[in-house]
Design an enzyme around this catalytic site. Structure first.
Site, PDB file in Angstrom:
ATOM      1  N   HIS A 220      39.640  43.921  46.760  1.00 56.39           N
ATOM      2  CA  HIS A 220      38.438  43.162  47.106  1.00 56.39           C
ATOM      3  C   HIS A 220      38.759  42.434  48.412  1.00 56.39           C
ATOM      4  CE1 HIS A 220      37.281  43.877  42.977  1.00 56.39           C
ATOM      5  NE2 HIS A 220      36.187  43.147  43.085  1.00 56.39           N
ATOM      6  N   GLU A 223      34.608  39.090  50.713  1.00 54.81           N
ATOM      7  CA  GLU A 223      33.315  38.995  50.032  1.00 54.81           C
ATOM      8  C   GLU A 223      32.703  37.635  50.331  1.00 54.81           C
ATOM      9  OE1 GLU A 223      31.209  39.854  45.698  1.00 54.81           O
ATOM     10  OE2 GLU A 223      33.387  39.724  45.816  1.00 54.81           O
ATOM     11  N   ASP A 320      29.238  47.774  40.894  1.00 55.52           N
ATOM     12  CA  ASP A 320      29.874  46.458  40.865  1.00 55.52           C
ATOM     13  C   ASP A 320      29.549  45.750  39.555  1.00 55.52           C
ATOM     14  OD1 ASP A 320      31.572  44.563  41.905  1.00 55.52           O
ATOM     15  OD2 ASP A 320      30.093  43.609  43.188  1.00 55.52           O
TER      16      ASP A 320
END
Length: 425
Positions: A220, A223, A320
């Site tokens: 990740h 974000e 997601d």
């Protein structure tokens, strides 16, 4: 009912980019091919230009391979009813999930994760990669449940697991043990990259652990909408520095869309050189990014998908989060994901080969070469729509789609939400 062993699907519209060895089939508009497909003993036996073949006439309905969902969070799914994020922002989502995780015992996880699998299967998904929160004792519980579901669903959905921790965790003894666990189950090593003074040290450790155990990586990254968040750039630099040859996937990468052109180009060049692949999560990021109380959001949250693709970077889209504090909606339907991606990122001008972003490309990145495409001698795993063109496909929810698995139509009935009622009290 399509349940016999040898039949033809006539007048099927298939995106050219999804047909293996399609040179002999002429294209119609929107890069679609009008084909007849022979299915025999669960596999595709022939694909020919539409003719006078006797069979089931799809009347130019679109046929796609079953979907591949490369970035999900099955362990968080469907907790919104009991743990809502009333502010709708990222910080509150983190805090809310942390509080809810106290309830994540084997029974709770199993029921919610399987509910998500039932939804995915009904919509036509054949492979899923899920991130699993793996801090401390949670890893043992979540990975145990995942292994049970992987075994139970092995003939329906191919399941892959990715560890999810902040990268500083890998600097600890528990982080090393986690890497060993991921290697034991054949998973992917993953974590969340945050901007911090030790980021490069953390990344070098993660790459080292992955190389030693022959693991792929899934991060990740960025974000957020912060102009100074360049974790994707740092991941690429460390990948190049360490000569990492495994598969790397980076998700979100939202901040790239708010950065100066020079920073964007530098990052994209490094991503290409490092052979990093990108997954954009448009629905979740549209929901979370740029959310401020009583202020209308200005930007859409997604990364520079067109610029990345133009540079030769493989770009995918995925579900997601689903009905949890990070995204209060969703149903693990990759057609909805693609629909929203087209609208949010303007992928309809032209449609080009973007449909591969939820099929062929993620299948390749998950090392599943028989999935995500339609070809002779491949298993007949298909999703059939009445819609004839993309404008029709993306204008209705296509709840009447037919899902074919190994040549046979499945009962693609969605589970009822009441199945989760006992978990929400």
């Amino acid at each position: 009912m399509i349940n016999h062993s040898n039949y033809w699907l006539k007048n099927a519209h298939i995106p050219t980019c999804l047909i293996v060895d399609n040179q002999f089939i002429p294209q119609t508009k929107e890069n679609l091919c009008l084909c007849d497909i022979q299915i025999q003993e669960g596999k595709i036996n022939q694909i020919i230009p539409a003719s006078n073949t006797i069979g089931i006439d799809l009347q130019k309905g679109i046929v796609l391979p079953c979907f591949v969902d490369i970035h999900t969070h099955l362990d968080k799914g469907h907790i919104f009813e009991r743990s809502p994020n009333l502010q709708g922002d990222f910080k509150t989502a983190l805090e809310t999930v942390k509080k809810d995780s106290i309830l994540w015992n084997e029974e709770d996880l199993y029921q919610r994760m399987e509910f998500s699998l039932k939804c995915s299967y009904a919509h036509g998904t054949i492979a899923i990669r899920t991130h699993l929160d793996c801090h401390e004792n949670q890893a043992d519980t979540s990975l145990k449940v995942w292994q049970k579901l992987q075994q139970k669903w092995q003939n329906k959905i191919n399941l892959q697991a990715v560890s999810l921790v902040s990268l500083d965790y890998f600097l600890t003894e528990n982080g090393v043990k986690l890497a060993d666990k991921i290697a034991e189950i054949g998973g992917i090593l993953g974590g969340v990259a945050y901007t911090n003074p030790e980021l490069e040290i953390q990344l070098e450790k993660v790459f080292q652990l992955a190389k030693q155990r022959n693991l792929d990586l899934d991060f990740h990254a960025d974000e957020n909408g912060e102009i100074d968040s360049i974790c994707l750039q740092k991941i690429a630099e460390i990948a190049i520095k360490t000569n990492f040859t495994g598969n790397i996937l980076c998700g979100h990468c939202c901040s790239l869309s708010v950065q100066p052109e020079g920073v964007v180009q530098k990052t994209i060049n490094l991503v290409k050189e490092a052979n990093i692949n990108i997954v954009s999560l448009p629905m979740c990021n549209l929901y979370l990014q740029d959310r401020q109380e009583n202020i209308t959001p200005f930007w859409r949250g997604i990364t520079k998908v067109k610029e990345l693709k133009k540079a030769g970077v493989k770009v995918t889209f995925a579900s997601d989060n689903c009905r949890d504090p990070f995204f209060g909606f969703g149903d693990h339907d990759l057609l909805e994901v693609f629909n929203q991606s087209v609208r949010i990122a303007h992928l309809d001008t032209p449609y080009s080969d973007w449909i591969t972003s939820i099929s062929k490309i993620p299948a390749d990145l998950m090392k599943l070469p028989e999935l995500g495409r339609i070809g002779v001698n491949l298993p007949a795993n298909l999703v059939i729509f009445k819609a004839r063109y993309f404008s029709e496909l993306l204008s209705r929810n296509q709840s009447d789609r037919l899902v074919i698995r190994n040549g046979k139509i499945i009962k693609n009935k969605l589970p009822k939400y009441k199945q989760l009622d006992q978990l929400n009290h």
